[in-house]
Scaffold this motif. Sequence first.
Motif, PDB file in Angstrom:
ATOM      1  N   ASN A 151      81.134  47.633  28.029  1.00  0.00           N
ATOM      2  CA  ASN A 151      81.389  48.939  28.632  1.00  0.00           C
ATOM      3  C   ASN A 151      80.337  49.193  29.706  1.00  0.00           C
ATOM      4  O   ASN A 151      79.137  49.109  29.448  1.00  0.00           O
ATOM      5  CB  ASN A 151      81.342  50.032  27.562  1.00  0.00           C
ATOM      6  N   TYR A 152      80.808  49.542  30.912  1.00  0.00           N
ATOM      7  CA  TYR A 152      79.916  49.646  32.070  1.00  0.00           C
ATOM      8  C   TYR A 152      79.016  50.879  32.036  1.00  0.00           C
ATOM      9  O   TYR A 152      78.155  51.048  32.881  1.00  0.00           O
ATOM     10  CB  TYR A 152      80.767  49.687  33.340  1.00  0.00           C
ATOM     11  N   GLY A 153      79.224  51.757  31.051  1.00  0.00           N
ATOM     12  CA  GLY A 153      78.455  52.991  31.034  1.00  0.00           C
ATOM     13  C   GLY A 153      76.978  52.814  30.780  1.00  0.00           C
ATOM     14  O   GLY A 153      76.165  53.655  31.204  1.00  0.00           O
ATOM     15  N   PHE A 154      76.597  51.709  30.094  1.00  0.00           N
ATOM     16  CA  PHE A 154      75.188  51.472  29.780  1.00  0.00           C
ATOM     17  C   PHE A 154      75.002  49.978  29.550  1.00  0.00           C
ATOM     18  O   PHE A 154      75.435  49.440  28.530  1.00  0.00           O
ATOM     19  CB  PHE A 154      74.780  52.269  28.535  1.00  0.00           C
ATOM     20  N   VAL A 155      74.397  49.304  30.528  1.00  0.00           N
ATOM     21  CA  VAL A 155      74.205  47.853  30.470  1.00  0.00           C
ATOM     22  C   VAL A 155      72.729  47.551  30.726  1.00  0.00           C
ATOM     23  O   VAL A 155      72.141  48.082  31.676  1.00  0.00           O
ATOM     24  CB  VAL A 155      75.072  47.119  31.514  1.00  0.00           C
ATOM     25  N   VAL A 156      72.149  46.704  29.882  1.00  0.00           N
ATOM     26  CA  VAL A 156      70.720  46.412  29.947  1.00  0.00           C
ATOM     27  C   VAL A 156      70.523  44.930  30.284  1.00  0.00           C
ATOM     28  O   VAL A 156      71.137  44.057  29.657  1.00  0.00           O
ATOM     29  CB  VAL A 156      70.024  46.747  28.612  1.00  0.00           C
ATOM     30  N   PHE A 157      69.669  44.657  31.262  1.00  0.00           N
ATOM     31  CA  PHE A 157      69.378  43.297  31.708  1.00  0.00           C
ATOM     32  C   PHE A 157      67.881  43.037  31.588  1.00  0.00           C
ATOM     33  O   PHE A 157      67.077  43.946  31.858  1.00  0.00           O
ATOM     34  CB  PHE A 157      69.728  43.095  33.187  1.00  0.00           C
ATOM     35  N   ASN A 158      67.498  41.809  31.245  1.00  0.00           N
ATOM     36  CA  ASN A 158      66.120  41.451  31.562  1.00  0.00           C
ATOM     37  C   ASN A 158      66.087  40.988  33.026  1.00  0.00           C
ATOM     38  O   ASN A 158      67.127  40.801  33.661  1.00  0.00           O
ATOM     39  CB  ASN A 158      65.536  40.430  30.593  1.00  0.00           C
ATOM     40  N   LYS A 159      64.898  40.852  33.565  1.00  0.00           N
ATOM     41  CA  LYS A 159      64.766  40.641  35.002  1.00  0.00           C
ATOM     42  C   LYS A 159      65.441  39.351  35.462  1.00  0.00           C
ATOM     43  O   LYS A 159      66.089  39.317  36.516  1.00  0.00           O
ATOM     44  CB  LYS A 159      63.283  40.624  35.392  1.00  0.00           C
ATOM     45  N   SER A 160      65.323  38.285  34.674  1.00  0.00           N
ATOM     46  CA  SER A 160      65.912  37.013  35.100  1.00  0.00           C
ATOM     47  C   SER A 160      67.433  37.088  35.134  1.00  0.00           C
ATOM     48  O   SER A 160      68.071  36.516  36.025  1.00  0.00           O
ATOM     49  CB  SER A 160      65.444  35.873  34.192  1.00  0.00           C
ATOM     50  N   ALA A 161      68.019  37.810  34.181  1.00  0.00           N
ATOM     51  CA  ALA A 161      69.477  37.947  34.194  1.00  0.00           C
ATOM     52  C   ALA A 161      69.939  38.784  35.377  1.00  0.00           C
ATOM     53  O   ALA A 161      70.893  38.427  36.072  1.00  0.00           O
ATOM     54  CB  ALA A 161      69.942  38.584  32.887  1.00  0.00           C
TER      55      ALA A 161
END
Length: 288
Positions: A151-161
């Motif tokens: 769901n695009y409402g809340f997406v978490v990435f680490n910096k490399s991703a």
Amino acid sequence: MAKLGGVYAAAPIVVSVGGHADIDELHAANTWSSAFPVTWRPVPRAISDRGFSSGFDRYAEAPRGDVIILADADACLMRPIDELLQRMRDADRPSVAGLPAHFSPFSRDGSENNAAWRRLLETLGFADTPLNWRYSESSDGAFGGCPAYINYGFVVFNKSAFSAIQPLIRPLTARVLDYLRDQPSIFFSGQIALSLAILTVGADALPLGPEYNCPNSDEMLAHGLRDPADIRVLHYLRREQFDRHSFLCNRDEFDAFCCKSFASPVLQAFQQHVRSLPHCFYGEGKTQ
């Protein structure tokens, strides 16, 4: 975020605004934001004339930290997410986390859903992808499976991703838009493109529970949410009880929201949270 203090209060927030927004008008309409680390970013005119303009623009700037969060404007951080942030910082591979989408972009019939995903993935070069994620409102798997479809409402990435996925989103979205042209599923092209980007870079995809992206209604209490007190991020995308676009900027609607008696336990929790915040929108500097 300011109320949570610490790293939350200091985190830079970049707001992408479509509709050919004027930067001076944005600042004039949002004078409250000058007290916070908020940057208003009008989507460039050439891009805002196309579909998914604000979605594209979320990826426009270089990452400013070890963890990057993309969130809809109607997503509200209600409690700390320290454990999730640390998990992303500690990951030694590109990692993306989010709540699996509520439903299939194709069909709520499991067989039809699986067949549609297979056709799309094969056509776009991902034929061997397992459909090993479940939709978040299909705890029994009746809606079929999917790749990492968030769901695009809340997406978490680490910096490399984030750095690896950033240049892929536009071309992948264009391919999905072309594939889904004239189909109702085209509305979900941005989410599907993120799934393909995750596959392209080989990122680890981490499914989060509904406490990290809970809609402003009670259905997730039947799909993994144990208690409204567990909600970390509330996504007030439903419009039946109040107008998500105006209740924070229209004084009468704001007062009505704060005073209304909601039957929904989830809405009660959200209302309590909103009441606890300083009324920065109206210059009162106090809480209820």
